[in-house]
Design a protein around this motif. Structure first.
Motif, PDB file in Angstrom:
ATOM      1  N   THR A 268       0.831  -1.212   0.000  1.00 39.00           N
ATOM      2  CA  THR A 268       0.000   0.000   0.000  1.00 39.00           C
ATOM      3  C   THR A 268       0.864   1.260   0.000  1.00 39.00           C
ATOM      4  N   SER A 269       1.959   1.239   0.759  1.00 38.33           N
ATOM      5  CA  SER A 269       2.841   2.412   0.787  1.00 38.33           C
ATOM      6  C   SER A 269       3.554   2.602  -0.547  1.00 38.33           C
ATOM      7  N   LEU A 270       4.034   1.511  -1.127  1.00 39.03           N
ATOM      8  CA  LEU A 270       4.746   1.617  -2.398  1.00 39.03           C
ATOM      9  C   LEU A 270       3.813   1.992  -3.544  1.00 39.03           C
ATOM     10  N   LEU A 271       2.565   1.523  -3.489  1.00 40.58           N
ATOM     11  CA  LEU A 271       1.589   1.932  -4.497  1.00 40.58           C
ATOM     12  C   LEU A 271       1.378   3.444  -4.438  1.00 40.58           C
ATOM     13  N   LYS A 272       1.371   3.977  -3.213  1.00 38.83           N
ATOM     14  CA  LYS A 272       1.175   5.415  -3.010  1.00 38.83           C
ATOM     15  C   LYS A 272       2.362   6.229  -3.504  1.00 38.83           C
ATOM     16  N   TYR A 273       3.583   5.760  -3.216  1.00 37.81           N
ATOM     17  CA  TYR A 273       4.775   6.549  -3.514  1.00 37.81           C
ATOM     18  C   TYR A 273       5.456   6.194  -4.838  1.00 37.81           C
ATOM     19  N   GLY A 274       5.238   4.957  -5.324  1.00 41.08           N
ATOM     20  CA  GLY A 274       5.960   4.543  -6.520  1.00 41.08           C
ATOM     21  C   GLY A 274       5.116   3.913  -7.609  1.00 41.08           C
ATOM     22  N   GLY A 275       3.838   3.663  -7.342  1.00 40.05           N
ATOM     23  CA  GLY A 275       2.948   3.095  -8.342  1.00 40.05           C
ATOM     24  C   GLY A 275       3.132   1.593  -8.526  1.00 40.05           C
ATOM     25  N   ASP A 276       2.574   1.059  -9.613  1.00 43.93           N
ATOM     26  CA  ASP A 276       2.583  -0.391  -9.860  1.00 43.93           C
ATOM     27  C   ASP A 276       3.998  -0.949 -10.018  1.00 43.93           C
ATOM     28  N   ILE A 277       4.931  -0.157 -10.559  1.00 42.79           N
ATOM     29  CA  ILE A 277       6.294  -0.667 -10.751  1.00 42.79           C
ATOM     30  C   ILE A 277       6.978  -0.912  -9.401  1.00 42.79           C
ATOM     31  N   ALA A 278       6.669  -0.078  -8.417  1.00 44.03           N
ATOM     32  CA  ALA A 278       7.239  -0.275  -7.081  1.00 44.03           C
ATOM     33  C   ALA A 278       6.647  -1.510  -6.420  1.00 44.03           C
ATOM     34  N   VAL A 279       5.334  -1.707  -6.600  1.00 52.82           N
ATOM     35  CA  VAL A 279       4.686  -2.900  -6.043  1.00 52.82           C
ATOM     36  C   VAL A 279       5.193  -4.151  -6.749  1.00 52.82           C
ATOM     37  N   GLY A 280       5.380  -4.063  -8.059  1.00 55.07           N
ATOM     38  CA  GLY A 280       5.937  -5.196  -8.800  1.00 55.07           C
ATOM     39  C   GLY A 280       7.346  -5.537  -8.336  1.00 55.07           C
ATOM     40  N   SER A 281       8.135  -4.511  -8.043  1.00 49.61           N
ATOM     41  CA  SER A 281       9.482  -4.746  -7.513  1.00 49.61           C
ATOM     42  C   SER A 281       9.408  -5.444  -6.161  1.00 49.61           C
ATOM     43  N   MET A 366      16.713  -3.563  -4.443  1.00 49.08           N
ATOM     44  CA  MET A 366      17.193  -4.804  -3.832  1.00 49.08           C
ATOM     45  C   MET A 366      18.390  -4.560  -2.924  1.00 49.08           C
ATOM     46  N   ARG A 367      19.323  -3.721  -3.374  1.00 42.87           N
ATOM     47  CA  ARG A 367      20.526  -3.468  -2.572  1.00 42.87           C
ATOM     48  C   ARG A 367      20.179  -2.778  -1.254  1.00 42.87           C
ATOM     49  N   VAL A 368      19.130  -1.989  -1.267  1.00 40.53           N
ATOM     50  CA  VAL A 368      18.687  -1.341  -0.028  1.00 40.53           C
ATOM     51  C   VAL A 368      17.971  -2.342   0.869  1.00 40.53           C
ATOM     52  N   TYR A 369      17.033  -3.054   0.300  1.00 42.60           N
ATOM     53  CA  TYR A 369      16.165  -3.971   1.051  1.00 42.60           C
ATOM     54  C   TYR A 369      16.962  -5.090   1.728  1.00 42.60           C
ATOM     55  N   PHE A 370      18.018  -5.582   1.056  1.00 43.28           N
ATOM     56  CA  PHE A 370      18.808  -6.713   1.565  1.00 43.28           C
ATOM     57  C   PHE A 370      20.118  -6.274   2.233  1.00 43.28           C
ATOM     58  N   ALA A 371      20.229  -5.022   2.605  1.00 45.84           N
ATOM     59  CA  ALA A 371      21.503  -4.472   3.062  1.00 45.84           C
ATOM     60  C   ALA A 371      22.108  -5.215   4.247  1.00 45.84           C
TER      61      ALA A 371
END
Length: 463
Positions: A268-281, A366-371
């Protein structure tokens, strides 16, 4: 003769060298966990290439919170009942262990009925609330409507398989997962591409595969090959038998159900700030995170019968050595995975989709999320060992602390502090992980010393 052989196999948990025993039990469990990941991972890989736009992949990803919630209930029963059954076996009380297993089977049936009804009725509203957009909701509903039909199979395949592992039959457990996963890999392209069923075909392939796995598990537990056997008179639910299992299973339940809640918060947060591409990521990243966690869970499942049995038998030197080897194995794996993700992020993304924009966006995220994923080994080894020795309270707190107290608030707080708000959402994961690992290691050290005294017993020479 067969009975004597079983007794010898069981006694190996208390006498065989820990290193060889952990390798024997953990390797099949790790393979089983990796193979189990293929159920969802293969679906997403095929769907991602079936629809290059990435919308179908995102739609299926939106279903993950619901799928995780269903799996969490299997963990509540299976991962709570199995350690209790192992402890009972260590205390030479197989009759009680069989009662535990029978009660857990009956409760899984009840849970399956309730979950099937709830998800079937509120499927679309749930998926919209969980981050589906107008572009992805139809894909999500198509997948979930079929997947829900197989809820009973999921509960049996995951929940009852834990009792096979608890007895030390990790090869049988691995085969139960392997059979289903291989079948899923075969059926997916047939239903998705040959029959032109798209996401519906992926869901159908998954529930057929889970059904085959569930049948395998139940048949084995009813057979003479199993040390603990399912018997009709143990199926009647007895609260004093079932409730301690559910209490012990609260920690893995919370770990998985909060993973579902987290997916909702992220989506829900990524849809708000980054759209479908962020949710897909996020769909890709959460799949890879499962890849990181499931082999770690396989290692802990391999160590669980050893730790629980020897803890019940008061062979504390073996309990300590089992944990030490588990910790080394988990940290080695999580560090290796961290290195691969940091060096080759785009390689992992291309497994799911060929869209250049999605590859670029997901690789950066990915590099941020898995830091700090190199530290996961410490978190999992400590937390699951607490469960193996029956310390549910501390394990429950740690599960709540990382996800509910740290991660969810950070998902909403950090975007207030950074200009790139989607980046801040992904950053919430490593920040929370670092704090949680430090806390877990500290509490584990305190409680493990109390529960496992350094009294040297005669078992030391067998360690």
């Amino acid at each position: 003769m067969q009975s004597e052989s079983k007794q010898q196999d069981k006694n190996l948990l208390g006498t065989a060298p820990i290193g060889k025993l952990l390798f024997k039990l953990a390797v099949p469990s790790v393979i089983a966990q990796i193979v189990n990941l293929l159920y969802n991972m293969v679906d997403r890989i095929y769907i991602g290439h079936y629809d290059p736009s990435g919308l179908a992949l995102t739609g299926v990803g939106i279903c993950m919170p619901v799928i995780m919630a269903v799996s969490a209930f299997a963990a509540l029963v299976g991962m709570g009942g199995a350690p209790n059954a192992s402890i009972a076996m260590g205390q030479k009380d197989n009759a009680r262990a069989e009662k535990i297993m029978g009660n857990c089977l009956s409760f899984l049936v009840l849970l399956s009925v309730v979950l099937t009804v709830v998800v079937s009725i509120w499927c679309r509203p749930l998926l919209l609330a969980f981050g589906a957009s107008e572009n992805t909701i139809d894909y999500a509903v198509q997948y979930m409507q079929i997947y829900t039909v197989g809820t009973l199979f999921v509960q049996f395949a995951l929940g009852m398989n834990a009792f096979i592992i608890a007895q030390g039959y990790t090869t049988i457990s691995m085969l139960s997962v392997l059979i289903g996963a291989v079948l899923n890999i075969v059926l997916d392209p047939v239903f998705i591409f040959a029959f032109h069923m798209g996401v519906r075909g992926a869901a159908l392939a998954t529930i057929i595969s889970q059904a085959v796995s569930a049948i395998w598990v139940v048949v084995f537990l009813c057979s003479k090959r199993s040390t603990l056997r399912l018997k009709a008179h143990n199926l009647r639910i007895v609260p004093k038998i079932l409730l301690p299992c559910l209490f012990l299973g609260v920690s893995p339940f919370i770990m998985q159900i909060t993973e579902s809640v987290l997916n909702v918060c992220f989506n829900t947060s990524l849809l708000k700030y980054g759209g479908d591409i962020a949710v897909g990521s996020m769909t890709i990243l959460s799949t890879l995170m499962q890849f990181c966690m499931l082999p770690l869970n396989g290692l802990t499942q391999g160590a669980q019968p050893i730790t629980s049995y020897n803890f019940g038998a008061q062979k504390y030197a073996r309990v300590r050595k089992s944990f030490k080897l588990l910790l080394i194995s988990c940290v080695t794996y999580s560090t290796l995975l961290w290195a691969l993700v940091m060096l080759f992020p785009s390689m992992f993304v291309r497994m799911f989709n060929s869209n250049p924009d999605l590859i670029a966006y997901a690789s950066s995220a990915m590099r941020v999320y898995f830091a700090v994923c190199a530290l996961f080994g410490i978190q999992i080894a400590c937390q699951q060992t607490l469960i193996a020795i029956g310390n549910a309270k501390t394990s429950v707190f740690l599960a709540i602390f990382r996800k509910l107290i740290l991660l969810i608030p950070f998902i909403y707080i950090l975007p207030l502090l950074f200009e790139n708000k989607a980046f801040a959402v992904f950053l919430a994961e490593p920040v929370s992980d670092f704090i949680a690992v430090v806390t877990t290691a500290t509490l584990f050290t305190i409680y493990f010393k109390k529960a496992v005294p350094k009294t040297e017993n005669s078992d030391l020479e067998n360690a």
